[in-house]
Every structure is written in structure tokens, then in C-alpha cells.
Write an enzyme that holds these catalytic residues in place. Structure first.
Site, PDB file in Angstrom:
ATOM      1  N   ALA A  41       4.773  22.266 -34.688  1.00 13.16           N
ATOM      2  CA  ALA A  41       4.898  23.655 -34.217  1.00 13.16           C
ATOM      3  C   ALA A  41       4.206  24.615 -35.178  1.00 13.16           C
ATOM      4  O   ALA A  41       3.535  25.566 -34.746  1.00 13.16           O
ATOM      5  CB  ALA A  41       6.373  24.028 -34.067  1.00 13.16           C
ATOM      6  N   TYR A  87       6.781  20.237 -37.903  1.00 13.86           N
ATOM      7  CA  TYR A  87       5.438  20.218 -38.508  1.00 13.86           C
ATOM      8  C   TYR A  87       4.398  20.623 -37.455  1.00 13.86           C
ATOM      9  O   TYR A  87       3.566  21.501 -37.674  1.00 13.86           O
ATOM     10  CB  TYR A  87       5.154  18.815 -39.044  1.00 13.86           C
ATOM     11  CG  TYR A  87       3.783  18.607 -39.659  1.00 13.86           C
ATOM     12  CD1 TYR A  87       3.492  19.059 -40.949  1.00 13.86           C
ATOM     13  CD2 TYR A  87       2.769  17.934 -38.965  1.00 13.86           C
ATOM     14  CE1 TYR A  87       2.243  18.850 -41.520  1.00 13.86           C
ATOM     15  CE2 TYR A  87       1.522  17.719 -39.531  1.00 13.86           C
ATOM     16  CZ  TYR A  87       1.260  18.180 -40.806  1.00 13.86           C
ATOM     17  OH  TYR A  87       0.021  17.967 -41.369  1.00 13.86           O
ATOM     18  N   LYS A  98       1.700  23.871 -37.144  1.00 13.43           N
ATOM     19  CA  LYS A  98       0.256  23.645 -37.051  1.00 13.43           C
ATOM     20  C   LYS A  98      -0.296  24.219 -35.746  1.00 13.43           C
ATOM     21  O   LYS A  98      -1.426  24.726 -35.701  1.00 13.43           O
ATOM     22  CB  LYS A  98      -0.066  22.152 -37.173  1.00 13.43           C
ATOM     23  CG  LYS A  98       0.277  21.567 -38.546  1.00 13.43           C
ATOM     24  CD  LYS A  98      -0.590  22.165 -39.642  1.00 13.43           C
ATOM     25  CE  LYS A  98      -0.432  21.445 -40.974  1.00 13.43           C
ATOM     26  NZ  LYS A  98      -1.324  21.977 -42.027  1.00 13.43           N
TER      27      LYS A  98
END
Ligand SMILES: NC(=O)c1ccc[n+]([C@@H]2O[C@H](COP(=O)([O-])OP(=O)(O)OC[C@H]3O[C@@H](n4cnc5c(N)ncnc54)[C@H](OP(=O)(O)O)[C@@H]3O)[C@@H](O)[C@H]2O)c1
Length: 251
Positions: A156, A154, A158
Site C-alpha cells: 500500500a 508494504y 509503495k
């Protein structure tokens, strides 16, 4: 705020932060296209907008992980509104797991949803946004900045959209502003699926509150307000900013 008559596309607008943003922007007199997969959820947002009595809204059901759907949604929005003043890339999901148990399909899915879909929308809308000196707001996460066990995939994705925000702010200036809002924990349906059991969810929430200096979850409206500031002329000298709205989580 000078949102009056402006045209915005808001993704993930059927619930949570996206719905609050659509309602807030419409209350300011904007025309909003609400995008998401579930028509039932989008209909709820449309009803809230109509109940607010201002603005105008159209519903654009689409799956952002499907490039054909994304192209269609962009074409419908441009046809209905005749152009775009602001794009809010907000849709997202949280699939969390320790690396040993994590499924790379989730990494791919979150990359498609948090990065590839938004990029495709940006590409489709750049000519119109440039013509109107528009604004792009990417709703990313403090998780794109802070490392947390079990959230590597998640985080990475973002981090990727955070980087893209800064790169595109330089590339698209001065015609288009590009910023990101990094929410801390906000009370939305995103948590419905992240924990295995209600007890696990209670523990996760308690941990998040303990890490948040202001000692509580945020409300979707508290994020929507800042997104609208960046869409608005109030943000006219802001670009390339990664703005944490997080109760102090990143402090
Ligand atoms: N809540 C938090 O604590 C928090 C913290 C940091 C960052 N964020 C970020 O904030 C954004 C908004 O999340 P939220 O908290 O408001 O959660 P939410 O209420 O679950 O909203 C997410 C929206 O995304 C839409 N969506 C999911 N998959 C999609 C797809 N494939 N295509 C199109 N739309 C899709 C969902 O609608 P459908 O299911 O109908 O498609 C849903 O309305 C996300 O990017 C999230 O990562 C949230």
C-alpha cells in the site's frame, strides 16, 4: 551518460540499491549526497566512491521518518552543492505480516519512510530542481502493483508513491521529470530482517525466484544503471513512467 558535475541526493545510500546508485553516479562524474541513518554504512559507500576515483561525495546522516532531520538534510545538501539536479528517493524497509498479525505502527512507519519523507524532500528541492530542469526517481517496488499475501502494508505504501510519481510528473512538467523504478527481488540487506529464521528466508527466496521468469534475484547494480539513465539526459523525454526492472516478475 552526462552525469558529469551534476548534484544528486540519494537516500538509503548506505547499502543495496542506494549504495550501488551512489557509486555508479559518482563513477559518471556526479557529486552525490549519501543519506541514511547509519554513519558506518554511509562511510562504506563514501570509501567505495573514493576508491572508484571519480565524482565527489558528502555524507548526510538522517532519519527520513523525522521531519526535523529531513529539513536539516535538505538544507545541508543545498548549502554544500549550491543546488540539486536529481533526487533519488530510495530508502525503504520491508515489514511483512498477515493482516491479523500486522501492527498498524508498521503501516505508519512505512508510510512515513516511503511516502511522507520523500514528499518532504521533493517539496524542499522543487525550486532548485525546476531551475536546473532536474529529475526525481522514486525507487518503489513491483509490490506496489502486484498483490501478495502478507505484504498489504508494504504494498500500500509503495502504491501510494507510485501514484504520487504519476501525479507529480504531470504537475511538475515540463521543468522536472518524475519517474519510478519498480524493482523485483534484488539481493540486498533488506532481506536480513524480513524472515524469522534462515529456513524461512530460504523458502521466501525460492518462492520469489519461482515467480521470476528470468529465474534469479537481480543485483543492485542492475537497478542502479536504470536509475542513472533516468537521472541522465538519456531520460529527457521520460516522465510519469513506472518502470519495472524485475526479471519479468510483472510480465
Ligand atoms: N531488494 C529488493 O528485493 C527490493 C525489491 C523491491 C523494492 N525494493 C526497494 O528498494 C529500496 C532500496 O532497498 P534495498 O533493497 O537496497 O535495501 P537496503 O540495502 O536495506 O537499503 C535500504 C536503505 O534504506 C535506509 N533506511 C532505512 N530506514 C531509513 C530511515 N528511517 N531513514 C533513512 N534511511 C533509512 C537504510 O539505511 P539505514 O538503516 O542506515 O538508515 C538502507 O541503507 C527500498 O525502497 C525497497 O523497498 C527492494
Amino acid at each position: 551518460m552526462s552525469l558529469e558535475g551534476k548534484a544528486f541526493l540519494i537516500t538509503g545510500a548506505g547499502s543495496g540499491i542506494g549504495a550501488a546508485t551512489a557509486v555508479r553516479a559518482a563513477a559518471g562524474g556526479a557529486r552525490v549526497a549519501v543519506l541514511g541513518r547509519r554513519e558506518s554504512a554511509l562511510t562504506r559507500t563514501m570509501t567505495a566512491i573514493h576508491d572508484g576515483g571519480a565524482g565527489e561525495a558528502i555524507m548526510v546522516p538522517a532519519d527520513l521518518t523525522d521531519p526535523v532531520d529531513v529539513d536539516r538534510a535538505a538544507a545541508v545538501t543545498l548549502k554544500e552543492f549550491g543546488g540539486l539536479d536529481g533526487l533519488v528517493n530510495n530508502a525503504g524497509i520491508g515489514r511483512f505480516a498477515p493482516i491479523g498479525e500486522a501492527d498498524c505502527k508498521d503501516l505508519q512507519y512505512m508510510f512515513d519512510l516511503h511516502v511522507r519523507g520523500p514528499v518532504q524532500l521533493i517539496q524542499r528541492f522543487v525550486p532548485s530542481l525546476r531551475e536546473r530542469r532536474g529529475s526525481i526517481v522514486n525507487v518503489t517496488s513491483v509490490a506496489g502493483d502486484l498483490a501478495a499475501p502478507g505484504r498489504s502494508f508494504y504494498g500500500a505504501t509503495k502504491a501510494a508513491i507510485n501514484h504520487l510519481t504519476r501525479s507529480l510528473a504531470r504537475e511538475l512538467a515540463p521543468g522536472i521529470r518524475v519517474n519510478a523504478i519498480l524493482p523485483g527481488p534484488v539481493d540486498t540487506p533488506i532481506y536480513d530482517k524480513v524472515a524469522g529464521s534462515p529456513e524461512e528466508l530460504d523458502r521466501l527466496r525460492a518462492d520469489m525466484i519461482a515467480l521470476t521468469p528470468l529465474g534469479r534475484f537481480g543485483r543492485p547494480e542492475e537497478i542502479a544503471e536504470w536509475i542513472c539513465q533516468l537521472l541522465d539526459d538519456a531520460g529527457r523525454w521520460v516522465t510519469g513512467a513506472l518502470l519495472p526492472i524485475d526479471g519479468g516478475r510483472c510480465a
